[in-house]
Design a protein around this motif. Structure first.
Motif, PDB file in Angstrom:
ATOM      1  N   GLN A 173       0.810  -1.222   0.000  1.00 39.97           N
ATOM      2  CA  GLN A 173       0.000   0.000   0.000  1.00 39.97           C
ATOM      3  C   GLN A 173       0.839   1.267   0.000  1.00 39.97           C
ATOM      4  N   GLN A 187      -4.595  -4.516   0.153  1.00 40.75           N
ATOM      5  CA  GLN A 187      -5.240  -3.733   1.213  1.00 40.75           C
ATOM      6  C   GLN A 187      -5.109  -4.539   2.508  1.00 40.75           C
ATOM      7  N   THR A 189      -5.796  -5.288   6.362  1.00 34.40           N
ATOM      8  CA  THR A 189      -6.972  -4.963   7.169  1.00 34.40           C
ATOM      9  C   THR A 189      -6.736  -5.177   8.662  1.00 34.40           C
ATOM     10  N   ALA A 259      -8.078  -4.641  -3.148  1.00 27.65           N
ATOM     11  CA  ALA A 259      -9.090  -3.598  -3.331  1.00 27.65           C
ATOM     12  C   ALA A 259      -8.995  -3.093  -4.763  1.00 27.65           C
ATOM     13  N   LEU A 278     -11.665   4.303  -4.421  1.00 29.25           N
ATOM     14  CA  LEU A 278     -11.998   2.927  -4.038  1.00 29.25           C
ATOM     15  C   LEU A 278     -13.432   2.568  -4.443  1.00 29.25           C
ATOM     16  N   ALA A 281     -13.675  -3.451  -1.969  1.00 31.16           N
ATOM     17  CA  ALA A 281     -12.656  -3.763  -0.961  1.00 31.16           C
ATOM     18  C   ALA A 281     -12.901  -5.156  -0.406  1.00 31.16           C
TER      19      ALA A 281
END
Ligand code: SF4
Ligand code: SF4
Length: 357
Positions: A173, A187, A189, A259, A278, A281
């Motif tokens: 990222q 992505q 989390t 994502a 975005l 996701a």
């Protein structure tokens, strides 16, 4: 001081003129006009009157030696011995006579290389290094590119989109990557999992603390050893602490997801450059074919192809129809995570001008 001039250090990118087709070298910066006789073939006419045809082909991305030799043999036999790679990793062969185009196309097709990627097509996906060449990736960006282009083969070899479509993939990222009509990015989390026994051995702790954009990391002592801890209420799961401190592992087979972002654009043709946004996701990071990510991308492309006006880039189409219509047409779920109302940056973003490594 010595009068001897300081000599250049012989490293870095070599002078590209030495590898250029002689006709391109002779007419550098002096081209009068160009057209596209068919998808995947460009025709340039120089002010001097010289003409050159370029055949663009897709490759499977990470290439073995045998494939590279095969492409070089095709260049020697059918394309005057010159090749070049585009920024999206298409390979291009140049020929100085129109009658050499078809034998070159036939040779590439016989070996399984698709001809296309020009004009209003879905060109090859720009991707980051992935598992093979980087030490921090959460997915194999080049693998996603290969799997997805297998599914978009027809869109590479034809020019049936409203405008050009540029895709990208990115495997963390924080580092490489860029704006694209459709971008598939990792992505994270969950916050990093810290191996407290290793931090003091491996990490330069002040540098790691300075690296966090939301100041969530602080020094700590665990089991009598110096280490780091993360305030998980602040952590935005960006992964920036992981490269300088591998014991802060952020990659996770379940919680590192993909994502999809859309509407990015680097050029200023027709409208301003734009950042992508975005739209999907929590997509499973599911090698080796990433079918869930491919399904989302294909839904977006189908809606864009059917609904956009001629010459609208993907982001321009969404600007015109509105985001609610976009989610209706693509049948992607709209969730509260799509609303960017985060104000934390104003209070806690690490905006120091110090250089951090
Ligand atoms: S995007 Fe991140 S993980 Fe991927 S190659 Fe670049 S630095 Fe490495
Ligand atoms: S650098 Fe990123 S992942 Fe690491 S603690 Fe800070 S916000 Fe979380």
């Amino acid at each position: 001081m010595s009068s001897q001039p300081r000599m250049p250090i012989e490293s870095g990118v070599p002078d590209h003129f030495q590898y250029m087709h002689p006709m391109l070298r002779r007419n550098y910066g002096a081209w009068a006009w160009h057209d596209r006789p068919r998808p995947g073939v460009l025709h340039h006419v120089a002010e001097s009157g010289e003409e050159i045809w370029t055949v663009r082909a897709g490759t499977q991305r990470q290439m073995d030696l045998g494939t590279i030799r095969k492409l070089c043999d095709i260049a020697d036999q059918h394309a005057e011995g010159y090749v070049r790679f585009t920024i999206r990793s298409n390979i291009e062969f140049m020929v100085s006579a129109s009658e050499k185009v078809q034998p070159l196309v036939d040779a590439l097709t016989r070996e399984g290389f698709p001809i296309g990627g020009t004009g209003n097509s879905v060109s090859m996906i720009a991707h980051t290094q992935g598992w093979l060449h980087c030490d921090i990736p959460g997915t194999d960006a080049s693998g996603v590119a290969k799997a997805l282009m297998d599914e978009l083969y027809e869109e590479f070899t034809s020019e049936r989109m409203p405008n050009r479509v540029r895709l990208s993939t990115s495997c963390c990222q924080i580092n490489c990557g860029g704006q694209a009509d459709i971008a598939i990015n990792i992505q994270h989390t969950k916050p990093p999992k810290i191996d407290h026994d290793q931090v003091a051995n491996v990490c330069e702790r002040p540098a790691v603390v300075a690296r966090c954009p939301v100041a969530a990391i602080r020094p700590a002592i665990v089991n009598g050893r110096p280490t780091l801890e993360v305030d998980e209420r602040k952590c935005i799961c960006c992964g920036a602490c992981y490269p300088p401190c591998p014991p802060m592992q952020i990659n996770d087979p379940e919680h590192s997801k993909l994502a999809v972002w859309i509407g990015g654009k680097n050029s200023n043709a027709r409208s301003r450059p734009a950042m992508h946004k975005l739209v999907a996701a929590g997509i499973p990071n599911n090698p080796p074919r990433w079918p869930e990510a491919a399904a989302v991308v294909k839904k977006i492309l189908r809606a864009y192809k059917e609904d956009a006006r001629d010459w609208e880039r993907l982001g321009e189409w969404v600007e015109r129809i509105g985001w609610s219509r976009f989610f209706e047409l693509t049948e992607l779920p709209f969730t509260r995570y799509h609303i960017d109302n985060w104000r934390g940056a104003r209070h806690s973003l690490n905006a120091s001008a110090h250089i951090r490594f």
